[in-house]
Design an enzyme around this catalytic site. Sequence first.
Site, PDB file in Angstrom:
ATOM      1  CB  THR A 186      37.261  43.743  37.344  1.00  0.00           C
ATOM      2  OG1 THR A 186      36.557  42.828  36.503  1.00  0.00           O
ATOM      3  CG2 THR A 186      37.593  44.989  36.565  1.00  0.00           C
TER       4      THR A 186
ATOM      5  CB  SER B 206      34.006  36.661  41.448  1.00  0.00           C
ATOM      6  OG  SER B 206      33.067  37.208  40.570  1.00  0.00           O
TER       7      SER B 206
ATOM      8  CB  THR C 111      31.559  43.017  40.689  1.00  0.00           C
ATOM      9  OG1 THR C 111      31.692  42.858  39.268  1.00  0.00           O
ATOM     10  CG2 THR C 111      32.505  44.086  41.174  1.00  0.00           C
ATOM     11  CG  ASP C 112      31.012  38.754  37.084  1.00  0.00           C
ATOM     12  OD1 ASP C 112      30.667  39.949  36.965  1.00  0.00           O
ATOM     13  OD2 ASP C 112      31.657  38.152  36.208  1.00  0.00           O
TER      14      ASP C 112
HETATM   15  N1  ASP Z   1      34.297  39.198  35.788  1.00  0.00           N
HETATM   16  C1  ASP Z   1      34.777  39.935  36.940  1.00  0.00           C
HETATM   17  C2  ASP Z   1      34.751  39.051  38.166  1.00  0.00           C
HETATM   18  O1  ASP Z   1      33.731  38.907  38.779  1.00  0.00           O
HETATM   19  C3  ASP Z   1      33.960  41.121  37.112  1.00  0.00           C
HETATM   20  C4  ASP Z   1      34.427  42.035  38.192  1.00  0.00           C
HETATM   21  O2  ASP Z   1      35.271  41.748  38.993  1.00  0.00           O
HETATM   22  O3  ASP Z   1      33.869  43.132  38.240  1.00  0.00           O
HETATM   23  O4  ASP Z   1      35.780  38.516  38.507  1.00  0.00           O
END
Ligand code: ASP
Length: 333
Positions: A12, A56, A88-89
């Site tokens: 993100t 991710s 973050t995932d």
């Molecule tokens: N869906 C995103 C990812 O993990 C969420 C994020 O980056 O916060 O790539």
Amino acid sequence: MTRIMVCGMGGTIAMTPVPGGGVEPALTTEDLTAAVPGLAALGLDLALVDVQNEPSSSLRLEDVVALSRTIADRLAAGADGIVVTQGTDTLEECAYLLDLLHDGPQPVVVTGAMRNPALAGADGPANLLAALTVAASPAARGRGVLVAFADEVHAAARVRKAHSGRVAAFESAAGGPVGYLVEGTAHFVSPPSRRFVVPRGKRVPRVPVIVATFGEDAPAVPGDADGLVVAAFGAGHLPRWWVEPLAEAIARIPIVLASRTLAGPVLSATYAYPGSERDLLGRGLVPAGLLDPWKARMLLLATLAAGADRDQVAGAFAAAGGLGDPGRWPWRE
Ligand code: ASP
């Protein structure tokens, strides 16, 4: 000047709106660093490397192993620290795997963002500034891989994404953050803990996680699994009808017992009924200690990749799980 390499992996933090709606990864590490107010004041010598640009959820274990090699090479060439930006995932798994494979004293700091750069109050620039600050901090040396997020610093071995939408999405159930960003400085509130580094293996083994669900029949253990993590109820408990199938599988592969509560220990000496932790450990399952199932999977993967036998797997979990003898860690510090 302190030399820091920034590795962009996507997420993100690097996403921008697309014509049909929603956001996708697009920004480079140059874009990301250009958007950080106050970065120049840190006086860092930055090397920017766009490794991948993926959500991710679509990173592979091999990608993280390759990233760990890139990091090791850059540190050997004289970098003082590393920052990884990613989604973050799966950050909690990527950061721990990087931690297990990072054998230097230099800080490696992973960060990301919950709000994409097009949103009001986007948190990417603040998190990147925090990560760079930590990576450049002498106090961060010897602490392995850290996660800087929402002005907190977490140990990779403990941190987890505990909320799907909150800006402060990360927490460490066992012990809390190891440090904080205060007025632009990284302050650590606990001493560096012992590092557990696994030699890098040649292949990535297959280690699925089976999650206990109420009243369910025993699931089949995939025949091509090299190891298995069971995310059990509570402190390490399963339906009694799961015991025999698992006992058969354990003749074939190592099985680690973790808790699906994602916080707190797997016990070893309290309950005695069929399917209890005493029963399961007595049949050869390995207790994950304080590691949650996703962290336990990373440790089992890494140890099996390094060629660990059953005794070494048990020793690795006794040590890195935090509840056994650290002296049982199978490799040199
Ligand atoms: N869906 C995103 C990812 O993990 C969420 C994020 O980056 O916060 O790539």
